[in-house]
Design an enzyme around this catalytic site. Structure first.
Site, mmCIF file in Angstrom:
data_model
loop_
_atom_site.group_PDB
_atom_site.id
_atom_site.type_symbol
_atom_site.label_atom_id
_atom_site.label_comp_id
_atom_site.label_asym_id
_atom_site.label_seq_id
_atom_site.Cartn_x
_atom_site.Cartn_y
_atom_site.Cartn_z
ATOM 1 N N CYS A 46 -4.504 -1.660 -2.119
ATOM 2 C CA CYS A 46 -4.744 -0.234 -2.324
ATOM 3 C C CYS A 46 -5.288 -0.018 -3.500
ATOM 4 C CB CYS A 46 -3.313 0.355 -2.657
ATOM 5 S SG CYS A 46 -3.347 2.286 -2.913
ATOM 6 N N CYS A 48 -11.251 2.558 -0.025
ATOM 7 C CA CYS A 48 -9.613 3.002 0.152
ATOM 8 C C CYS A 48 -9.389 2.086 1.422
ATOM 9 C CB CYS A 48 -9.639 4.245 0.284
ATOM 10 S SG CYS A 48 -8.079 4.859 1.153
ATOM 11 N N GLU A 50 -3.483 7.510 8.864
ATOM 12 C CA GLU A 50 -1.936 7.416 9.057
ATOM 13 C C GLU A 50 -1.865 8.063 10.696
ATOM 14 O OE1 GLU A 50 0.670 6.620 6.989
ATOM 15 O OE2 GLU A 50 -0.939 5.720 5.620
ATOM 16 N N ASP A 59 0.649 -1.334 -0.044
ATOM 17 C CA ASP A 59 0.005 -0.007 -0.096
ATOM 18 C C ASP A 59 0.818 1.117 -0.140
ATOM 19 O OD1 ASP A 59 -2.425 1.598 0.257
ATOM 20 O OD2 ASP A 59 -2.197 1.725 2.459
ATOM 21 N N SER A 60 0.465 2.401 -0.171
ATOM 22 C CA SER A 60 0.949 3.741 -0.181
ATOM 23 C C SER A 60 1.475 3.883 1.210
ATOM 24 C CB SER A 60 0.182 4.738 -0.745
ATOM 25 O OG SER A 60 -1.083 4.981 0.159
ATOM 26 N N HIS A 103 -7.371 2.596 3.686
ATOM 27 C CA HIS A 103 -7.459 2.930 4.994
ATOM 28 C C HIS A 103 -8.463 3.231 5.776
ATOM 29 C CE1 HIS A 103 -3.333 4.593 3.321
ATOM 30 N NE2 HIS A 103 -2.976 5.142 4.306
#
Ligand code: DGL
Length: 265
Positions: A73, A188, A151, A9-10, A190
C-alpha cells in the site's frame, strides 16, 4: 519450515502485489491482511492512520507468524514504514510510487502520477519526484474513486466507464498538453487491478508503470526461500468481507477471517 510473507493493504489493492510475487516465486507462501474497516486510507488523517497501521500490521504478523511484511500500500508506506520497522522484528518491504522507472522510460519528459489524495500530497512523494524526475513535468492526479471502483470490481461488479473517465479527466487532458504525457505511474496498489480498463479507456497509447516487479525483487533479497508454511493462503480482514471471498480465491487466498486487534484505535 518458516513463516509466510504477509501482504498488507487497506483493501484488495495488495492482491496486485500478490500477483507480481507469484509471477516471480510460484511457491512462495503468502498470507494477506486487509484493514477494510478503515478503507479508504487515502482520505484519513495521518496521525490516526499511522498508529492504526502499526496496530493492524502487528496483529496480522502475530496471527500468521509472518517472516516478512510487505506493506502493499503506497498510502501506508509513504506514512508508516519507519514506525513499522521500529516496532516489528521482521523485515518490512514497502511500496512507493515508481517515479524513478517512469522517469527513465518517458520520452517526452512528462509523466503522470495516479495515486490517493494522501499519497499525492505526501512529502515522501515530492522527495521521490525531486530525486528522480526533476527534469520532468509531473501531473499528479488524486483518484480515490478508482480505489472504490477496484474494490467493487473484485466483488463482481461491472466496471463503470463513466466514473473512471470522470476521475481520469486531468490525466487524459495531459496527453494533449505540450509536452504530451506519455508515461503513467500507478501509485496505488489498487490501480494495477484495473490496468486492462485503463488501457482500454486511454485516448492514446501510454506506458503504465507500477511497483510490482521492484517489490518482488526486494522480497527475493530478504526472503529467498519461504515455502511450505502451514499458514499459506490465510486471509484476514478487520470488517466483514464475504462479498470478496471469490475475488480473494482468484488470487490464491482462503475465505477471509476476522483479525482481532489488541488496543485498536
Ligand atoms: N491501495 C492503497 C495504496 O496503494 C490505497 C487505498 C486506500 O486509499 O485505502 O495507496
Amino acid at each position: 519450515m518458516s513463516g509466510p510473507v504477509l501482504l498488507f493493504d487497506s483493501g484488495v489493492g495488495g492482491l496486485s502485489v500478490a500477483h507480481a510475487l507469484r509471477q516471480h516465486y510460484p511457491h512462495l507462501a503468502m498470507c494477506y491482511a486487509s484493514d477494510n474497516a478503515w478503507l479508504p486510507y487515502g482520505l484519513r488523517d495521518d496521525v490516526m492512520l499511522s498508529g492504526r497501521i502499526v496496530s493492524v500490521c502487528k496483529a496480522a504478523v502475530d496471527a500468521c507468524q509472518a517472516s516478512v511484511l510487505v506493506v502493499a500500500c503506497n498510502t501506508a508506506s509513504t506514512l508508516a514504514l519507519e514506525g513499522l520497522r521500529a516496532t516489528l522484528d521482521i523485515p518490512v518491504v514497502g511500496t512507493v510510487p515508481a517515479i524513478k522507472p517512469a522517469a527513465l522510460s518517458s520520452q517526452t519528459r512528462h509523466i503522470g502520477l495516479l495515486a490517493t489524495t494522501a499519497t499525492v500530497n505526501r512529502s515522501y512523494t515530492q522527495t521521490l519526484i525531486d530525486s528522480f524526475a526533476s527534469d520532468c513535468v509531473v501531473t499528479k492526479v488524486a483518484v480515490d474513486a478508482l480505489v472504490t471502483e477496484a474494490e467493487a470490481w473484485l466483488s463482481g461488479a461491472a466496471i463503470n466507464d463513466q466514473r473512471l473517465n470522470l476521475a481520469l479527466t486531468p490525466l487524459w487532458q495531459a496527453t494533449q498538453a505540450t509536452p504530451a504525457l506519455d508515461t503513467v505511474v500507478l501509485g496505488c496498489t489498487h490501480f494495477p487491478l484495473l490496468k486492462t480498463e485503463l488501457i482500454r479507456l486511454s485516448p492514446v497509447p501510454l506506458v503504465w508503470v507500477d511497483s510490482g516487479d521492484a517489490i518482488a525483487r526486494r522480497v527475493g533479497q530478504v526472503a529467498p526461500t519461504l515455502a511450505n508454511s502451514s499458514q499459506d493462503g490465510r486471509c484476514f480482514t478487520t470488517a466483514p468481507a464475504s462479498q470478496l471471498t471469490k475475488g480473494f480465491a482468484r488470487f490464491g487466498f482462503h475465505s477471509p477471517q476476522r483479525l482481532t486487534i489488541p488496543n485498536a484505535v
